[in-house]
Design a protein around this motif. Structure first.
Motif, short mmCIF file in Angstrom:
data_model
loop_
_atom_site.label_atom_id
_atom_site.label_comp_id
_atom_site.label_asym_id
_atom_site.label_seq_id
_atom_site.Cartn_x
_atom_site.Cartn_y
_atom_site.Cartn_z
N SER A 40 26.28 40.70 36.49
CA SER A 40 27.43 41.89 36.36
C SER A 40 26.02 42.20 37.24
O SER A 40 26.77 44.49 37.05
CB SER A 40 26.86 42.60 35.15
OG SER A 40 27.62 41.50 33.84
N ASN A 42 27.75 43.85 40.10
CA ASN A 42 28.56 44.93 40.17
C ASN A 42 28.87 45.99 39.45
O ASN A 42 29.35 46.78 40.02
CB ASN A 42 29.53 44.36 41.38
CG ASN A 42 30.27 43.51 39.99
OD1 ASN A 42 29.45 42.78 39.17
ND2 ASN A 42 31.93 43.66 40.17
N HIS A 43 28.07 46.08 38.50
CA HIS A 43 27.74 46.60 37.28
C HIS A 43 27.02 48.06 37.16
O HIS A 43 25.51 47.17 37.44
CB HIS A 43 28.65 45.85 35.99
CG HIS A 43 29.77 45.89 36.19
ND1 HIS A 43 30.18 45.03 35.26
CD2 HIS A 43 30.50 45.13 36.88
CE1 HIS A 43 31.99 44.44 35.57
NE2 HIS A 43 32.10 44.78 36.02
N GLU A 44 28.01 49.41 37.58
CA GLU A 44 26.40 50.37 37.16
C GLU A 44 27.10 51.09 35.33
O GLU A 44 28.54 51.44 36.20
CB GLU A 44 26.30 50.73 37.93
CG GLU A 44 26.75 51.43 38.76
CD GLU A 44 25.94 51.91 39.83
OE1 GLU A 44 25.39 52.80 40.05
OE2 GLU A 44 26.14 51.26 41.17
N THR A 46 27.12 52.19 32.75
CA THR A 46 28.12 51.64 31.72
C THR A 46 26.74 51.09 30.43
O THR A 46 26.43 51.20 30.60
CB THR A 46 28.98 50.26 31.85
OG1 THR A 46 28.31 49.47 32.02
CG2 THR A 46 30.21 50.99 32.82
N ASN A 49 26.31 47.84 30.82
CA ASN A 49 25.23 47.86 32.34
C ASN A 49 24.86 48.81 32.72
O ASN A 49 25.12 49.92 34.18
CB ASN A 49 26.02 47.19 33.07
CG ASN A 49 26.41 45.77 33.14
OD1 ASN A 49 25.76 44.81 32.92
ND2 ASN A 49 27.91 45.30 32.26
N ASP A 78 29.85 39.65 38.96
CA ASP A 78 30.58 39.67 37.38
C ASP A 78 32.45 38.48 37.79
O ASP A 78 32.94 39.29 39.10
CB ASP A 78 30.80 41.40 36.60
CG ASP A 78 32.24 41.25 35.07
OD1 ASP A 78 31.26 39.67 34.52
OD2 ASP A 78 32.36 41.47 34.99
N GLU A 187 32.19 48.87 29.16
CA GLU A 187 33.24 48.52 30.60
C GLU A 187 33.29 49.97 31.08
O GLU A 187 33.69 49.57 32.08
CB GLU A 187 34.07 47.63 30.28
CG GLU A 187 33.51 46.27 29.80
CD GLU A 187 32.37 45.53 30.29
OE1 GLU A 187 32.21 45.97 31.21
OE2 GLU A 187 32.22 44.74 29.28
N GLY A 188 33.22 50.78 30.65
CA GLY A 188 33.18 52.42 31.27
C GLY A 188 34.46 52.35 32.05
O GLY A 188 34.86 53.45 31.98
N ARG A 255 35.79 52.29 35.31
CA ARG A 255 34.73 51.83 36.12
C ARG A 255 36.03 51.12 37.53
O ARG A 255 36.01 51.54 38.73
CB ARG A 255 34.30 50.61 36.07
CG ARG A 255 33.54 49.18 36.99
CD ARG A 255 32.86 48.65 36.44
NE ARG A 255 33.74 47.45 35.32
CZ ARG A 255 34.28 46.82 35.81
NH1 ARG A 255 34.40 46.03 36.54
NH2 ARG A 255 35.38 46.09 34.80
N HIS A 256 37.51 50.95 36.94
CA HIS A 256 38.05 50.50 37.80
C HIS A 256 38.84 51.72 39.10
O HIS A 256 38.77 51.02 39.91
CB HIS A 256 39.23 49.97 37.10
CG HIS A 256 39.12 48.98 35.75
ND1 HIS A 256 38.39 49.85 34.71
CD2 HIS A 256 39.15 47.56 35.95
CE1 HIS A 256 38.25 48.60 33.39
NE2 HIS A 256 38.74 47.40 34.61
N GLU A 259 35.97 52.05 41.36
CA GLU A 259 35.50 51.39 43.18
C GLU A 259 37.16 51.17 43.32
O GLU A 259 36.76 51.39 45.02
CB GLU A 259 35.89 49.94 41.68
CG GLU A 259 34.56 50.03 40.84
CD GLU A 259 35.38 48.31 40.59
OE1 GLU A 259 35.90 47.69 40.02
OE2 GLU A 259 33.65 47.82 39.67
#
Length: 502
Positions: A40, A42-44, A46, A49, A78, A187-188, A255-256, A259
């Motif tokens: 993960s 590429n995740h932050e 959240t 993560n 991810d 997941e944010g 997040r979606h 990004e």
């Protein structure tokens, strides 16, 4: 015989003293190299993560120096759930480092049985780390939750490398804010049932209309769009010559969508060099310093703060935060749905029964169905039957009395159903939101209480297209005495200024 490598997959948001002691023994004092597969990556920001990859990597490198372990750190982005996750990770390591990890030279250190099983199927030996001790020591995530809860014991369990990086980069506050956040999902996003592709398309389609509505009230300087979606309104602001020296700032929690904003910027969608995007939840605390923002824009956001937070209490905190960040003479422009005047008035709502199915009862199991199945089921109901289903799925219970095709209820509750009933594609998401929590008088009171001055441009309106095409064909509205009532307002536009002398 010691393996040449120890593959240590995991999110690695926090490193522990136990891990240092265990890896030291497993590597026999540094004879083996630890390959940290940071998943993960590429995740932050959240709940799952909370720490960005570059800070995790910094802590691992610091850990390696302090323990004398030789480490290689590899980010693993991810992927969708797959039984080939172990193979994907191994290939990722080979591409990033040139290392060929195989059962003959590598042991996998993993305390998560489901993940360990994937590597075991490939023939790797497994070291269970915490899971191999009795009693099992606290795992990194348990220690992180101690930190989030304010328990100082986390300092004794975490490795000094993590403590050092967390303190230097103020990650303690970040982790506590994100993990304890009442709005952000794992997941944010605001809700796992939301189809963000649909929302991004809707934002893009409406951007021109939104910008026409607000542009004359925008004060140049630092301009922030909170809940900016995929950045479509800021793209239009970017084209305004008068704003060429302004900072354009987008804040998005999902997040979606965030990004997509970052992707647009990377692809050159903005000519202004001072365009920035932040992934933040405004209910988690102040986003910007006091008196630092000249214009704040919010579109279709405040009803979500009301719905996913603590309603009136959350709204007041949000409005206060906007006031605090607004520079004297600055402006907050808010466009959103709105409750009708005299929202508690009792009315009679008559609904069609011949425009769809009328099952003998409501379904209690929609949350367990696929989104397409939910949409098909709800979309096939008559308006009257859809009301019954709405009362089951709607988070905000209300009193009503049903007599055949006619329901007696509060005016705001009637409008909450009528303005939501056609959102079948996101039914389980939309029924978690309340559109009519505040009426115009409530807004004016709240804004003036906090200290804003309300510009005369502020007003309510009614979406006549929705009334004429979605509501009036399937419903009639009367008072309890049977007198017809005109359809009420559905939206509010607010221009609130912070006085210059504050």
């Amino acid at each position: 015989m010691t393996s040449q490598y120890v593959l240590f997959p995991g999110r690695h948001h926090l490193l522990t003293r136990f891990q240092a002691e265990h890896l030291g023994r497993l590597c026999e004092g540094g004879k083996a190299t630890v390959v940290w597969a940071v998943t993960s990556a590429n995740h932050e920001n959240t709940k799952r993560n909370p720490v960005p990859y570059h800070r995790r990597e910094a802590a691992i490198e610091r850990f390696s120096v302090l323990t004398g372990l030789r480490s290689v750190v590899v980010p693993v982005f991810d992927t969708a759930p797959t039984e080939r996750f172990a193979e994907v990770t191994l290939k990722n390591i080979t591409v990033a480092t040139g290392l060929d990890l195989h059962p003959g030279n590598t042991v996998v250190a993993c305390s998560t049985p489901a993940v360990a099983d994937l590597y075991e199927r490939l023939g790797f030996g497994i070291d269970p780390v915490e899971a191999g001790r009795d009693p099992a020591p606290e795992r990194p995530w348990d220690v992180l939750l101690r930190l989030a809860s304010g328990d100082p014991a986390w300092l004794d369990l975490a490795h000094p490398a993590t403590v050092d990086v967390y303190e230097r980069y103020r990650l303690v506050e970040t982790v506590r804010s994100v993990v304890n956040d009442p709005v952000v999902g794992d997941e944010g996003g605001l809700t796992p049932t939301r189809d963000y592709r649909t929302y991004a398309e809707a934002f893009a389609d409406s951007a021109q209309r939104k910008w026409r509505l607000v542009h004359e009230h925008v004060r140049p300087g630092r301009i922030v769009d909170i809940g900016c979606g995929a950045g479509a309104v800021l793209e239009l602001a970017d084209r305004e010559p008068v704003l060429r020296e302004s900072d354009l700032i987008g804040v998005e929690v999902a997040r979606h969508l965030y990004e997509e904003c970052v992707h647009k910027k990377a692809q050159g969608a903005f000519t202004n060099a001072n365009v920035y995007f932040y992934r933040r939840n405004v209910l988690g605390g102040a986003v910007f310093p006091d008196r630092s923002i000249d214009t704040t824009l919010t579109f279709a956001l405040t009803h979500e703060i009301w719905s996913y937070g603590e309603r009136a209490a959350s709204m007041r905190r949000f409005v206060q935060a906007i006031y605090d960040q607004t520079a004297p003479g600055g402006v907050w422009i808010n466009s959103d749905v709105c409750g009708p005047d005299d929202r508690d008035r009792q009315v009679r709502l008559r609904l069609r029964t011949d425009d769809g199915g009328n099952p003998p009862g409501v379904r209690e199991d929609l949350a367990g169905l696929a989104p397409r199945a939910v949409a098909d089921y709800v979309g096939g109901l008559s308006t009257r039957a859809r009301f019954d289903q709405f009362t089951v799925d709607y988070r905000f219970g209300f009193d009503y009395r049903a007599e055949g095709d006619t329901i007696t209820l509060g005016l705001a509750d009637a409008m909450d159903f009528l303005t939501r009933k056609d959102y079948t594609d996101n039914w389980l998401s939309e029924t978690r939101e309340q559109f009519c929590g505040l009426e115009f008088a409530d807004w004016k009171q709240l804004l003036t209480d906090v200290g804003f001055e309300i510009d005369p441009a502020s007003h309510t309106s009614r979406n006549d297209w929705i009334v004429e095409n979605r509501i009036a064909p399937v419903a009639t509205l009367t008072g309890t005495d049977g007198t017809p009532i005109d359809w009420p307002v559905t939206h509010v536009f607010l221009v609130a200024r912070r006085p210059l002398n504050t």
